[in-house]
Design a protein around this motif. Sequence first.
Motif, PDB file in Angstrom:
ATOM      1  N   LEU A 233      38.807  44.058  42.448  1.00  0.00           N
ATOM      2  CA  LEU A 233      39.504  42.878  41.945  1.00  0.00           C
ATOM      3  C   LEU A 233      41.005  42.936  42.236  1.00  0.00           C
ATOM      4  CD1 LEU A 233      37.713  42.446  38.501  1.00  0.00           C
ATOM      5  CD2 LEU A 233      37.429  41.025  40.544  1.00  0.00           C
ATOM      6  N   LEU A 234      41.542  44.135  42.401  1.00  0.00           N
ATOM      7  CA  LEU A 234      42.959  44.305  42.722  1.00  0.00           C
ATOM      8  C   LEU A 234      43.245  44.198  44.222  1.00  0.00           C
ATOM      9  CD1 LEU A 234      43.672  47.358  40.390  1.00  0.00           C
ATOM     10  CD2 LEU A 234      44.440  45.004  40.018  1.00  0.00           C
ATOM     11  N   SER A 235      42.218  44.111  45.007  1.00  0.00           N
ATOM     12  CA  SER A 235      42.380  44.224  46.455  1.00  0.00           C
ATOM     13  C   SER A 235      42.652  42.898  47.139  1.00  0.00           C
ATOM     14  CB  SER A 235      41.115  44.837  47.061  1.00  0.00           C
ATOM     15  OG  SER A 235      40.048  43.888  47.059  1.00  0.00           O
ATOM     16  N   ALA A 236      43.062  42.999  48.404  1.00  0.00           N
ATOM     17  CA  ALA A 236      43.228  41.807  49.235  1.00  0.00           C
ATOM     18  C   ALA A 236      41.883  41.143  49.495  1.00  0.00           C
ATOM     19  CB  ALA A 236      43.896  42.183  50.545  1.00  0.00           C
ATOM     20  N   ARG A 237      40.813  41.924  49.471  1.00  0.00           N
ATOM     21  CA  ARG A 237      39.471  41.387  49.707  1.00  0.00           C
ATOM     22  C   ARG A 237      39.064  40.387  48.620  1.00  0.00           C
ATOM     23  NH1 ARG A 237      36.139  42.882  54.317  1.00  0.00           N
ATOM     24  NH2 ARG A 237      37.220  44.636  55.292  1.00  0.00           N
ATOM     25  N   ALA A 238      39.622  40.546  47.433  1.00  0.00           N
ATOM     26  CA  ALA A 238      39.258  39.683  46.304  1.00  0.00           C
ATOM     27  C   ALA A 238      40.249  38.537  46.137  1.00  0.00           C
ATOM     28  CB  ALA A 238      39.188  40.506  45.027  1.00  0.00           C
ATOM     29  N   SER A 239      40.795  38.052  47.228  1.00  0.00           N
ATOM     30  CA  SER A 239      41.876  37.065  47.172  1.00  0.00           C
ATOM     31  C   SER A 239      41.453  35.723  46.593  1.00  0.00           C
ATOM     32  CB  SER A 239      42.460  36.860  48.573  1.00  0.00           C
ATOM     33  OG  SER A 239      41.441  36.492  49.485  1.00  0.00           O
TER      34      SER A 239
END
Length: 257
Positions: free
Chosen positions: A234-240
Amino acid sequence: MDLGLDGKVALVSGGSAGIGFAIARELLREGATVSIAGRDPGRLAEARDRLAAESGTEVGTRALDLRDTEAARAWVDDTAAEHGAAHIVVSNAGGPPAGPTGAFGPDGYRAAFDLAMVAHVGLVQAALPHLREAGWGRVLIVASETIRDLIPKYALSGIARAGLAAYAKTLVHELGPGDITVNVLAPGYTATDALLGGLEGDVEAGTARVAAEAGIPLGRVARPEEVAAAGTFLLSARASFVTGTVQVVDGGRSLGM
């Protein structure tokens, strides 16, 4: 999988143990610069040394009680000044005591709201100007499965934390367009010090009893690193495009939709 966290600056409260420590560890593995906070200077120093030894990277620390809004703000401001930005804030704190609704008077409820809701709001508000300035940000509030599925013996937890979902959802709309997301992580029974400290006898047998009594379909409690894996995504760029959500990690215990 590259989570796009290399070079990001992250603050993790409650980072000296349990889920907070596990999230800090994952962020370091992804290349982020991390500062952890907690109330116990000794435990913070131990956590810092463990994380630094594993990652080969310096880890910042700040001894504070998250309910001290000014101390939390100073930690955020000082970290951003030291590293030139702040991109990630993980707001994690202890929970209210267990018991049914009638076990506490008004002062008990006030204390619960201060710890389980207001303290989180204070840290997030302190971080938001820095996230806006950076043009990229991730806010993760660590709560409990009681935010989604009330457990009567943890009445204060469910009552005090329920507002965090509304706060996150409302904040998302106030932030508007851009690349700043706000989510709530809601772990179930997890093998943290708080749970393990209350067990008698063999730890494995004790956690198995907890899982059976709680009705967890997977037949065990979570490991902190399993909860941290969901939080780190959830903190990642993947979860934008994931924002305003409550992510439950409870081994399937909750029957709520």
